[in-house]
Structure formats: C-alpha cells, structure tokens
Design an enzyme around this catalytic site. Structure first.
Site, short mmCIF file in Angstrom:
data_model
loop_
_atom_site.label_atom_id
_atom_site.label_comp_id
_atom_site.label_asym_id
_atom_site.label_seq_id
_atom_site.Cartn_x
_atom_site.Cartn_y
_atom_site.Cartn_z
N GLU A 413 0.86 -1.19 0.00
CA GLU A 413 0.00 0.00 0.00
C GLU A 413 0.89 1.23 0.00
OE1 GLU A 413 -3.38 0.69 0.56
OE2 GLU A 413 -4.05 -1.39 0.30
ZN LIG Z 1 -6.32 -1.51 -3.41
#
Ligand SMILES: [Zn+2]
Length: 454
Positions: A413
């Site tokens: 992320e």
């Molecule tokens: Zn995602």
C-alpha cells in the site's frame, strides 16, 4: 493486568482501532457507506473537488511503443506531472519490450469491455533473453487491480525502466534517501520477473474518464438497472482463498467482503468469476517456480504480508485454510475461546521469516526513500479480507501441493490519503513523485530479498 491480557488488549486495539484509511478502503467505506454518500458529506463539509490532483495524460507520450518511460531512480524524468492513461500503459510496456528485447504476452481472458490484458517477462540477467524457460521466473509483480489507486501502473513500469537502464549502463539507482550500488542492481537482475502492469483495464479507463473514485471492474452481469454502484466486482475479493466467507469464516468477523453487487467490496458470483482474476491466476500457473508475488495498491503506507484471513501460527500444519474442519472458525481476532473460535492460519516458519524480513526491508527502504512512515505488518491485522490476490499463491500451494509450490504473497500500500481531494486515492503531482521514489525502493528490496532468500 497480566502481560498476556495486556498483549491481547493491545492486539485488539491495534486490530480494531478505526484508522483514517485501511488498505484501499476509507474508514467510512469500512462501515459500509458507499463512496458517493461519503463524498457528498465530505464535499459539504470541506468544499472538496478533485482539483489539484494529478491529471491524466492526454494522447500517448510513448508514441506507440517507441519512446521509453524514464524512471526517477536513474535519470531526471520530465514527464511525471500526469498519470499514464490506459493507452500509455500499454505503449510504455511495448517500448520496454522493444528496447530490451523482452517477451510480451497477452493473457487468455478478455474483460467485460473486451480489453486484452498483457504482461512482460524479464528474464534474469544470466539467461539468454527470450529463450528463458518459465521455471526461471520466480517473481510476479502486478499493479492496477483497484481502479482508483492512481499511479500504480506508472510506478511499476518506471521501476522496470530504471532497473534495465541501470543494468545496461552499469550504474546504481537512487530513490530519494536510498542508494543502490551497481552491484545491487546486478543482484536484483539475478531473478526472473514477470510483470502485469494493468490488472483492471476497464475500471481504470472508467475512473480516468469520470473521476468517480471507482474501485471495481465494470462487469454488469449482476447489476440492477438503476443502481450504478451495482456495476462491477471487487477483483481483490474474487480470488479463491476463503471466498465463500459465510461458510469459511466465523460469523460477524469480516465486513471487508460482500455478496451484494452494490457494495464496494462485492466478491462476484464465484471464485475467479472475473476474466481479470482468471488472467492473474493463469499467469501464476505459468510460473512453476513462482516464489514471490507483490500486488501494488494505495494509499495506506503499509507493506502487508499474508495471511489476510486470520492471525498466523507455525505449530499446527493441519490448521489451515483448506481444512474444512475449521470452517466457521476463521477470522476471529483475537480468538474468542468461549464461542469456540480457536484458529490460526498455518504459515511455514521458514517461509514466515523470509516473508517478514522482506516486508520489513521494503517498509524500511520506503521510509528512507521518502521520509514518510511505512509499516510492515500482517494483512489480517488490519481486517480479515477473504478473496484477496496476495493470499492466492499460498492458497493454491495448500490446495494442490503436488502441482504448486509455496509462494509468499504481499500487498504493498503505497502513499498516503490526499485529504484535500474528493477521492483520497488521487495524489497530487508532488505526492505522485514521492510515491514513485518510495515504490522504486520497495521494488528493489523485494527483488533483492528474492535474490537472497530464494
Ligand atoms: Zn487496493
């Protein structure tokens, strides 16, 4: 309070404290509110628009695969002020293929809107280019599975451009505060890499055209006529691990997957019902010695290792995702022994050490590159999320060990929420360039880990 109770409470707080953003979903989305209702409220409160976010590129800056993308780690790129459009993602891929004599491939299943997904194979430096066997590829990198997470495909392709450029010029790479030597570049090139730069071409094209913060693909098969949100499947909930969550998971343990088409985390009608996920699974199946898989997402600032279903344990091999004796017990974190939910997902201890080391190296390098915090943690520590891509390579090894070797899966992320935008997944130009540096360091670390630990 006894130490164990304190640790348990701490774990509970860590696991359930509502963060501003949890891996690809906003806090409000995690509560089941759709992004339009959230958006309207945010707009009313803050006068938000998507103005000030990085625009989408117009035309084709790579001129039909004849102009190379220029990476931020090797040179000073002039064109990082717009995001690559769908045409440019393919064009940039083709220019890398042409320049470095790579193997371009198309995956077999066309999307709902008839797009063809594609990828590249980058053989390890020791292997003669196109003659490399599938068994020599041990790393799979992919981007663009969630449409609105802008910049993912750009970061992946620009990193590949950096890596091959540095190899060819015998130089190192610099990503902000992190420097890699020429020897480290050569080391990173000692592993064979397969790249899927755009897993959700329909969703990304739609998001670019509408600025609607779109996450899913564009499959209309389950959609209701007057509900635009019921279009599309969340591709990162469509993979087989624990997909049948009402059966596999303990009741009430996960809101991060849904069987309702109007939900943002709609799982689809069957595991691998979508051509995009079939193509990812197909690509993995082409790689008999796949060892490392990384799926690029934004914008929670985390490097997540598996499993994404429940906490890990390394003692009881039979306590695992394919053992139906544990159906209905998974996902309770911490386990509620009074209700009989005592379950931990088996992770081979040696593989666990390798995976957590790699994840820590990635998070540390990203922090050093851009100066922003990145955390390495287990995916299920955020929230149990059945149907995720990064659990698939481990799940298929459990399901059919005669056919598939174990491969460690990660969800990276990158970035942080853009609080000034309607869609927090759309970065500013400055954020995009910072994301580019951080992800460059992250990709280097995963390749170096693969080279060291394979
Ligand atoms: Zn995602």
């Amino acid at each position: 309070m006894k130490a164990t109770a304190a640790i348990s409470l701490l774990w509970q707080l860590l696991a359930f404290e509502p963060a501003a953003v949890s891996a690809c979903l906003t806090a409000a989305e995690m509560r089941g509110e759709n992004h339009i209702s959230v958006l309207h409220r945010r707009q009313r409160m803050h006068n938000l628009t998507n103005e000030g976010t990085i625009p989408i590129g117009v035309g084709d800056r790579f001129q039909q695969g004849t102009v190379l993308p220029v990476g931020i780690g090797s040179q000073a790129p002039a064109n990082l002020t717009t995001v690559y459009n769908v045409v440019e993602i393919e064009s940039a891929t083709r220019s890398l293929v042409r320049e470095y004599n790579l193997q371009y491939f198309e995956t077999p299943f066309k999307t709902y809107e008839n797009a063809t997904m594609f990828g590249i194979k980058i053989p390890c430096a020791a292997t003669a280019s196109k003659a490399a066997s599938n068994a020599s590829y041990t790393v799979l990198l992919e981007a663009g599975i969630h449409a609105r997470e802008r910049g993912g495909p750009d970061h992946l392709l620009n990193f590949i451009s950096d890596l091959l450029w540095a190899e060819g010029h015998g130089t190192g790479l610099i990503y902000g505060g992190v420097e890699y030597t020429a020897a480290e570049v050569q080391k990173a090139r000692s592993v064979g890499v397969v790249v899927l730069p755009l897993v959700n071409p329909d969703g990304v094209a739609y998001d670019h055209a509408t600025n609607s913060c779109w996450r899913k693909n564009r499959n209309r098969a389950s959609a209701s006529p007057n509900d635009t949100f019921s279009i599309g499947v969340d591709l990162n909930r469509n993979f087989p691990p624990a997909w049948d969550y009402r059966k596999t998971m303990a009741p009430g343990t996960t809101d991060a997957i849904s069987d309702k088409p109007s939900e943002i985390v709609y799982r689809g009608t069957a595991p691998l019902s979508e051509p995009e996920t079939q193509n990812v699974a197909w690509t993995m199946d082409q790689m008999p010695d796949l060892k490392w898989f990384l799926d690029l997402h934004s914008m929670a600032g985390m490097m997540l290792y598996g499993w994404g279903i429940d906490t890990n344990q390394g003692k009881d091999k039979s306590m695992n995702l394919v053992n139906q004796a544990y159906d209905g017990k998974r996902g309770a974190i911490p386990d509620n022994r009074g209700r009989g939910f005592v379950y931990g997902e088996y992770y081979d201890p040696e593989e666990y050490v390798a995976a957590t080391l790699a994840a820590t190296n990635v998070a540390d390098a990203m922090l050093a590159a851009g100066g922003r915090n990145y955390f390495a943690q287990q995916s299920a520590g955020l929230y149990p999320a059945p149907g995720g891509s990064s659990d698939h390579p481990m799940f298929r090894a459990l399901s059919d060990p005669a056919k598939h070797k174990w491969a460690n899966g990660f969800t990276l992320e990158f970035g942080q929420p853009n609080e000034k935008a309607e869609c927090q997944f759309y970065p500013t130009v400055e954020m995009h360039q910072l994301n580019m540096m951080e992800t460059g360091a992250a990709f280097m670390e995963i390749l170096l880990s693969a080279a060291k630990l394979s």
